[in-house]
Structure formats: C-alpha cells, structure tokens
Design a protein around this motif. Sequence first.
Motif, short mmCIF file in Angstrom:
data_model
loop_
_atom_site.label_atom_id
_atom_site.label_comp_id
_atom_site.label_asym_id
_atom_site.label_seq_id
_atom_site.Cartn_x
_atom_site.Cartn_y
_atom_site.Cartn_z
N VAL A 186 0.96 -1.15 0.10
CA VAL A 186 -0.20 0.00 0.08
C VAL A 186 0.88 1.26 0.02
O VAL A 186 1.95 1.26 0.67
CB VAL A 186 -0.94 -0.10 1.33
N THR A 187 0.51 2.19 -0.97
CA THR A 187 1.31 3.40 -1.10
C THR A 187 0.52 4.67 -0.76
O THR A 187 -0.69 4.62 -0.81
CB THR A 187 2.08 3.42 -2.43
N ASP A 188 1.24 5.68 -0.43
CA ASP A 188 0.97 7.22 -0.47
C ASP A 188 0.69 7.78 -1.52
O ASP A 188 1.02 7.13 -2.75
CB ASP A 188 1.24 7.93 0.70
N GLU A 189 0.30 9.10 -1.59
CA GLU A 189 -0.02 9.78 -3.08
C GLU A 189 1.57 9.89 -3.52
O GLU A 189 1.67 10.24 -4.72
CB GLU A 189 -0.56 11.04 -2.65
N TRP A 190 2.38 9.98 -2.93
CA TRP A 190 3.79 9.99 -3.62
C TRP A 190 4.56 8.51 -3.86
O TRP A 190 5.80 8.48 -4.04
CB TRP A 190 4.71 10.64 -2.50
N VAL B 99 6.08 3.31 0.27
CA VAL B 99 5.18 2.44 0.97
C VAL B 99 5.07 2.59 2.36
O VAL B 99 5.80 2.96 3.02
CB VAL B 99 6.21 1.05 0.71
N VAL B 100 3.82 2.24 2.62
CA VAL B 100 3.17 2.91 4.04
C VAL B 100 2.45 1.80 4.67
O VAL B 100 2.25 1.67 5.75
CB VAL B 100 2.35 3.96 3.92
N GLY B 101 2.38 0.47 3.97
CA GLY B 101 1.68 -0.53 4.44
C GLY B 101 1.56 -1.64 3.74
O GLY B 101 1.95 -1.61 2.56
N MET B 102 0.94 -2.75 4.23
CA MET B 102 0.77 -3.99 3.46
C MET B 102 -0.64 -4.46 3.77
O MET B 102 -0.90 -4.17 4.79
CB MET B 102 1.73 -5.06 3.73
N THR C 24 -1.54 -3.19 7.47
CA THR C 24 -0.22 -3.45 8.47
C THR C 24 0.68 -2.31 8.10
O THR C 24 1.31 -2.09 7.02
CB THR C 24 0.33 -4.65 8.43
N ARG C 25 0.90 -1.30 9.12
CA ARG C 25 1.55 -0.17 8.74
C ARG C 25 3.10 -0.21 9.00
O ARG C 25 3.43 -1.53 9.73
CB ARG C 25 1.60 0.87 9.73
N ARG C 26 3.72 0.48 8.43
CA ARG C 26 5.28 0.25 8.52
C ARG C 26 6.13 -1.07 8.24
O ARG C 26 6.49 -1.70 8.97
CB ARG C 26 6.10 0.61 10.02
N PRO C 27 5.91 -1.65 7.19
CA PRO C 27 6.00 -2.98 6.82
C PRO C 27 7.50 -3.12 6.61
O PRO C 27 8.36 -1.99 6.14
CB PRO C 27 5.25 -3.33 5.50
N MET C 28 8.12 -4.28 6.79
CA MET C 28 9.60 -4.52 6.37
C MET C 28 9.67 -4.57 4.73
O MET C 28 8.82 -4.86 3.93
CB MET C 28 9.99 -5.90 6.82
N THR C 29 10.77 -3.70 4.47
CA THR C 29 11.03 -3.52 2.99
C THR C 29 12.48 -3.94 2.62
O THR C 29 13.45 -4.09 3.60
CB THR C 29 10.78 -2.23 2.44
N VAL C 30 12.90 -4.09 1.52
CA VAL C 30 14.25 -4.43 0.98
C VAL C 30 14.49 -3.27 -0.07
O VAL C 30 13.48 -2.88 -0.78
CB VAL C 30 14.48 -5.75 0.42
N THR C 31 15.59 -3.31 -0.37
CA THR C 31 16.08 -2.50 -1.49
C THR C 31 16.86 -3.22 -2.78
O THR C 31 16.97 -4.52 -2.50
CB THR C 31 17.26 -1.12 -1.20
N ILE D 286 7.10 -13.68 6.58
CA ILE D 286 6.53 -12.84 5.72
C ILE D 286 6.37 -13.59 4.42
O ILE D 286 7.59 -14.36 4.17
CB ILE D 286 7.42 -11.37 5.58
N GLU D 287 5.52 -13.33 3.55
CA GLU D 287 5.26 -14.03 2.31
C GLU D 287 5.77 -12.99 1.24
O GLU D 287 5.99 -13.44 0.16
CB GLU D 287 3.88 -14.56 1.98
N LEU D 288 5.64 -11.68 1.43
CA LEU D 288 6.02 -10.91 0.38
C LEU D 288 6.49 -9.61 0.90
O LEU D 288 6.07 -9.12 2.03
CB LEU D 288 4.65 -10.26 -0.33
#
Length: 447
Positions: A236-240, A243-246, A266-273, A290-292
């Motif tokens: 889930v993304t914001d207007e910019w 990533v703000v959630g899953m 779910t806010r502040r999800p784990m991310t990778v680069t 985590i699945e995704l």
Amino acid sequence: MAGLDQTDGELTKHEQLLLYIRELPVGTRISVRQMAKDRGVSEGTAYRALKDAEHLGYVNTKERIGSVRVDKKRRSRTEQLTFAEVLEIVQGDLLGGSEGLDKTLHKFVIGAMELDEMMGYIDAGSLLIVGNRESAHRVALEHGAGVLVTGGFGTSADVKALADERQLPILTCRHDTFTVASMINRAMFDRQIKRKIMTIADLVEPAARTGALRQSASVSDFQKLSAETGFERFPVTDEWNRVVGMITSKDVSGSPAGQTLDKLMTRRPMTVTMGTPIASAAHRMVSEGIELLPVVDRQRKLVGVVSRRELLRSMQLEGKHPELGETFDALMWEGFAERRDEAGRLQFAGLATPQMTGPLGTLSEGVLTVLMQQAAARMANDLRKGEHILQNMTTYFLRTIPIEASIVIVPSVIEASRRHLMMEVQVLQDGDVMARSMLTAQTIDAL
C-alpha cells in the motif's frame, strides 16, 4: 516484480517521467534541462526522476559523457572492468578517447620493458600502464589497447587524436605504476566478491508489472485487484508512491466494501532495496513469517515486490559455488584441510599462523570464532541441509593457543530439523580441548 498498477488517480509527475525515460530508445542521451522543457516540469523534478531511473538501471551516467538510456539487464557476472571503472579507481583524468570508456579490458600490462618486448604482451582489449613514453602510448593504441599514463604525465595532441579516432581511452593519474597495479588488482578482487553475492537486483526486473494499492483505496478495490492478479497481498502506497503498509485478504475479511485500506493495513512493513542480498531477505522473511516483501528505492518509493517462493527458487538455481575473492574469512580458512577420523566424522586441520595472532602472541579470539563458524558451515553443507544463517553462538575459550600450533576443529550436530540446526564445535591441540562453541542456525532454504 513490478512497476505500479494504479487503481485511483493519475500517475504523478515523477512516475510519468520514469515512464517517459523507460520508453526512450536505448542509446538516447538524456539532458535534465531538455527533459524538463519537453515535459513541462521543473529541472529539480526532472533531475530526481533521472537519478531514480539510474538507480533502477535504465540510465547510465558517466563523467564527461552524460546520461544515456541503457538496456536494463540482470547484473553482469563478468569479472572484467571497464576503462571508465579504472578511471574511477585510480582517480585519474581522461586525455582522449571518451567513446571507449564503456569498453572492457581483459588484462593490464606494465610498461616497464623495452618497446619491442612490450608489444608481445599488448593486444586488443588490454590496458597498458606506463609512464611518460609517448611512443608506447601510440603503439598501444594502434594495437587496440587503452593506455593509463602514470606519474601525472600527459601525452601529445597527436596521440589524443589517435585515441579519439580509435575510440580507445587514454587516461592519466598521479600515482606511480606499482601503486596503480595494486589498486586495480584490489578492485578486481573486490569485484569478484561482490559479483558472487546475489542481490534482489539479480532476482527481479523492476520494469515488470505488479499490483499496488493506494491507502485511500477501498476493500472493493482490493477484491478487484486480487481477482485480476490471483494474489491476496499487496503493498500500500501514499500519494507519493512511498510504501506505507501491506494489505492481505485476511486484513479485509469481514470489512464493508467501502472501507478504506488505511484503516485495515499493516503499517510500517518490512522492505528491501535492490542491493539487499537474497540470503538476507530470505532470512528476514522466514524469521518474521512474511510471504511478500516490497522493494523500494532510496526514498522508500515502491519499485516492485519479491516473494518467498521467488527467493527460494533463485537460491536453488544459483547452487553452491566456491567463494571467489580474498575475503577475510576466506583468508583465515585458507590453510585448513578437510579430513575424516576413523569413524568418518568430519574434521579440519591447520596451523595457527602468525597472521592469526592477537596482542598476546596467541591465536586471536576473533579469528578462532571465525574458524569455528566456518567449520560449522561446512558441516551443515556436508549434511545437505541447505543454506543457513547463524542465529546464536556461545563460545568458551578454555586455553590459549600458541603461534604455529597444529589445531584440529571438530564440528558435530546435536539436533537437526527442517528449519533449525544446533551444533557443537571443538578446537583441539594435541587432543586437548582449547575452545568450544554452541551454535544454532536457521535453514533459509526451508521457505
């Protein structure tokens, strides 16, 4: 893995610019000023889009050449350096032949011999490292080789013109020949190590399409996208586009169709680069269930996703290869030989070399810890339990080990399951236990 499938609203200016850059023909030179003028945006907006496109691999920017649209491919596994990379390594200047900076070199030749002898080693695709010897510069270019002039010297206008004509770079730097050769050798070893490590950039293609939802989207939007793609979880993304959630099917279950996702995600999800090692991402997904994972850029803007299944498949296809390059771990382990005792148990024998000693002249505790980790990893591979990530290690240093002592490292398995492994490692000298470790590790193949 994906670009961005919007479900409400139009693409932002930033996203429009990224799409515009991706659709440019490969080889097109890109000017920030011209792009800003053509697309009706500020130069600052155009510059940010260009930098993000470069980060995603669609643009290559070289000093004295500019930004060029390139073909996005998986990271090359070649160990060859380009002349442009050599220029950066030695912190030098370009004298001529800028069109050849992207060419690769397969070897370098030290020009510390007579010209006739030197020519026996120079061929197309090599790099001649030499001082203020204009005749050598000229002959090397004529034979299809690039030139690096050491000691801060330059060359004549005729040689520069020849470099431009042959599209072969001639470089200069302030370092002496020996220092330059050492710098390039070190860079090549480091390159081998980096290229061995698979990252998210090797696994996924950022230009592909994936599903994503805005935080203002509704449960019905989720259900529609899930029906179209067959997936049950999305970033889930914001207007910019940050990533703000899953959001998952479990999160929306029982909620009215008009409920917005920002109340359910779910806010502040784990991310990778793109630069995250695959093994590291796999370990995080297993440990957190985590699945995704969303893949983000430096501003946390979404560029795609990666699943546990994709990670497992890539690790299986990659296989196990000998480590390349001179890592500290590899250098410490270099002198140890594998053997079996009478019962067939795996052991490793070697010497406590002077380079392994600490301030007291005995084997360093840090080195000893690394050696026990290495032995445990090889025991795990011997069991064919897959790749492991060390979770915990408790070490007991019972006696000091003197310099040049013969030691034997004996790993043994205490407990092994599909997901976890518990081991003990002992270090012996003349049959006496000098150190002992208890280790637990998680199997990252068991995704």
